[in-house]
Design a protein around this motif. Structure first.
Motif, PDB file in Angstrom:
ATOM      1  N   ARG A  98      -4.590   6.145  62.921  1.00  0.00           N
ATOM      2  CA  ARG A  98      -4.564   7.516  63.413  1.00  0.00           C
ATOM      3  C   ARG A  98      -4.005   8.508  62.405  1.00  0.00           C
ATOM      4  O   ARG A  98      -4.007   9.698  62.661  1.00  0.00           O
ATOM      5  N   ARG A  99      -3.496   8.031  61.275  1.00  0.00           N
ATOM      6  CA  ARG A  99      -2.759   8.913  60.383  1.00  0.00           C
ATOM      7  C   ARG A  99      -3.464   9.119  59.041  1.00  0.00           C
ATOM      8  O   ARG A  99      -4.107   8.223  58.517  1.00  0.00           O
ATOM      9  N   HIS A 148     -12.977  14.790  60.834  1.00  0.00           N
ATOM     10  CA  HIS A 148     -12.562  13.589  61.561  1.00  0.00           C
ATOM     11  C   HIS A 148     -11.355  13.869  62.454  1.00  0.00           C
ATOM     12  O   HIS A 148     -11.272  13.364  63.582  1.00  0.00           O
ATOM     13  N   LEU A 149     -10.391  14.654  61.965  1.00  0.00           N
ATOM     14  CA  LEU A 149      -9.212  14.983  62.778  1.00  0.00           C
ATOM     15  C   LEU A 149      -9.627  15.742  64.033  1.00  0.00           C
ATOM     16  O   LEU A 149      -9.110  15.487  65.129  1.00  0.00           O
ATOM     17  N   ALA A 207     -12.466  15.614  65.565  1.00  0.00           N
ATOM     18  CA  ALA A 207     -13.269  14.773  66.462  1.00  0.00           C
ATOM     19  C   ALA A 207     -12.522  13.529  66.932  1.00  0.00           C
ATOM     20  O   ALA A 207     -13.021  12.793  67.795  1.00  0.00           O
ATOM     21  N   GLY A 208     -11.357  13.273  66.365  1.00  0.00           N
ATOM     22  CA  GLY A 208     -10.621  12.062  66.727  1.00  0.00           C
ATOM     23  C   GLY A 208     -11.251  10.808  66.174  1.00  0.00           C
ATOM     24  O   GLY A 208     -11.122   9.728  66.761  1.00  0.00           O
ATOM     25  N   THR A 209     -11.941  10.921  65.018  1.00  0.00           N
ATOM     26  CA  THR A 209     -12.656   9.770  64.444  1.00  0.00           C
ATOM     27  C   THR A 209     -12.123   9.395  63.057  1.00  0.00           C
ATOM     28  O   THR A 209     -12.853   8.867  62.224  1.00  0.00           O
ATOM     29  N   LEU A 210     -10.860   9.656  62.806  1.00  0.00           N
ATOM     30  CA  LEU A 210     -10.277   9.383  61.504  1.00  0.00           C
ATOM     31  C   LEU A 210     -10.402   7.899  61.163  1.00  0.00           C
ATOM     32  O   LEU A 210     -10.021   7.045  61.957  1.00  0.00           O
ATOM     33  N   GLN A 270      -2.303  13.756  61.861  1.00  0.00           N
ATOM     34  CA  GLN A 270      -3.025  12.956  62.839  1.00  0.00           C
ATOM     35  C   GLN A 270      -3.763  13.878  63.791  1.00  0.00           C
ATOM     36  O   GLN A 270      -3.527  15.087  63.821  1.00  0.00           O
ATOM     37  N   THR A 271      -4.672  13.301  64.569  1.00  0.00           N
ATOM     38  CA  THR A 271      -5.460  14.074  65.526  1.00  0.00           C
ATOM     39  C   THR A 271      -4.534  14.860  66.449  1.00  0.00           C
ATOM     40  O   THR A 271      -3.548  14.324  66.953  1.00  0.00           O
ATOM     41  N   GLY A 272      -4.862  16.128  66.644  1.00  0.00           N
ATOM     42  CA  GLY A 272      -4.045  17.001  67.473  1.00  0.00           C
ATOM     43  C   GLY A 272      -3.157  17.926  66.671  1.00  0.00           C
ATOM     44  O   GLY A 272      -2.635  18.906  67.201  1.00  0.00           O
ATOM     45  N   ASP A 273      -2.990  17.645  65.369  1.00  0.00           N
ATOM     46  CA  ASP A 273      -2.187  18.526  64.520  1.00  0.00           C
ATOM     47  C   ASP A 273      -2.933  19.827  64.244  1.00  0.00           C
ATOM     48  O   ASP A 273      -4.157  19.908  64.377  1.00  0.00           O
TER      49      ASP A 273
END
Length: 333
Positions: free
Chosen positions: A22-23, A71-72, A74-77, A289-292
């Motif tokens: 996730r990071r 990617h961040l 879309a949550g697909t990192l 990470q996603t949401g930042d």
């Protein structure tokens, strides 16, 4: 040793499991010297940079910042995601770093301060070169509030530079120019190098080689020291110039100096978003990470001349989540 270090690093990232997936790590570079610099021996040279890029290629999934932002959002990192970035637009980015990146099959994002291309020079390099070139054994820097400083050793010159830079950094652009003229008179250095920054054709070479070009303002001011209108001109003109240069969108940005709440404010992050950029990076330490907030992403490059130490510090950064933000501008219109 390098293969073993990369193997251990990949195993460590694998052990992190969902955390590593996730990071996003974002490395920040400025110069890559052809040979070690006697005044700044901690800065990367071709040999150390090649060593680190070999490690990065074996241990991480390297993408551009534009890809990372997508990617961040879309949550697909991808797992073990990492971005390599360069700030300012130094000629050695094209002459030294680019061949190394190509050799290891890596891509990177280059944030270019457009006003210094084709023979320009950043104010901080004027300071550095004055102290590098001068033949005086000591300088009276009382005009800068520093008194008399020795210049006998390379370490003396580095110490003088490190004391001078913060005295000039937060001045206006005109005041910076006046300070450099004053410093040249004190050091007796009449001519400063005009080949430190990239030429237009080198920016185009980076782009044609698959590298990403990002904006970094025209003259590298501290945005927080400008009016919002002045900041907008700096950002817009840099974007416009670089897009014309590479004939492609330039939609990622790096804040000059980049400290949240000090060098830029939340209003600048909102401005960058309004001007059509997809994401922006700071110099706050940490991982994303996603949401930042996509317009205030942290960056971190470890220090250390030995690869195992460097790599372990890079891995340790995966746990950092304490980077400060000016304010969140995500999801604001």
């Amino acid at each position: 040793m390098e293969f073993l270090t990369a193997t251990l690093a990949k195993a460590a990232l694998g052990a992190l499991g969902a955390v590593a997936r996730r990071r996003l790590s974002i490395l920040i570079y400025h110069r890559v010297h052809a040979r070690p610099d006697s005044i700044f021996p901690h800065e990367p040279d071709a040999r150390s940079f090649d060593q680190r890029m070999r490690f990065v290629a074996r241990s991480f999934n390297v993408i551009t910042l534009g890809q990372a932002v997508k990617h961040l959002a879309a949550g697909t990192l991808p797992s073990r995601a990492l971005v390599i970035t360069f700030d300012d637009g130094y000629a050695d980015n094209a002459e030294v770093a680019l061949p190394i990146l190509r050799r290891h099959g890596l891509t990177a994002t280059f944030f270019v301060a457009s006003g210094f291309l084709d023979g320009g020079r950043m104010w901080n390099d004027s300071v550095i070169e004055c102290l590098r070139i001068t033949t005086k054994p000591a300088l009276d820097l009382e005009a800068f509030g520093l008194g008399r400083l020795p210049l006998t050793e390379a370490s003396d010159r580095r110490a003088a530079i490190e004391q001078l830079l913060p005295r000039i950094k937060y001045l206006t652009l005109a005041q910076r120019e006046e300070a450099i003229v004053r410093l040249q008179a004190i050091t007796g250095v009449a001519a400063l190098p005009a080949d430190l920054m990239m030429r237009t054709d080198q920016v185009r070479e980076l782009h044609s080689s698959g590298m990403e070009i990002g904006a970094h303002t025209v003259s590298h001011p501290i945005l927080g020291c400008l009016t919002l209108g002045e900041a907008e001109i700096e950002i817009v003109e840099s974007k416009r110039c670089l897009e014309a240069m590479v004939d492609a969108p330039v939609d990622v940005f790096a804040y000059p100096n980049g400290k949240p709440g000090q060098d830029y404010q939340a209003e600048h992050a909102r401005l960058v978003k309004k001007l059509g950029f997809r994401g922006a990076v700071t110099t706050a330490r940490g991982v994303a990470q996603t949401g930042d907030d996509l317009f205030q992403l942290p960056r971190f490059t470890p220090w250390g001349n030995v690869l195992p130490v460097w790599s372990m510090r890079l891995l340790a950064n995966q746990w950092r989540r304490d980077f400060p933000l000016a304010a969140s501008c995500a999801n604001r219109q």
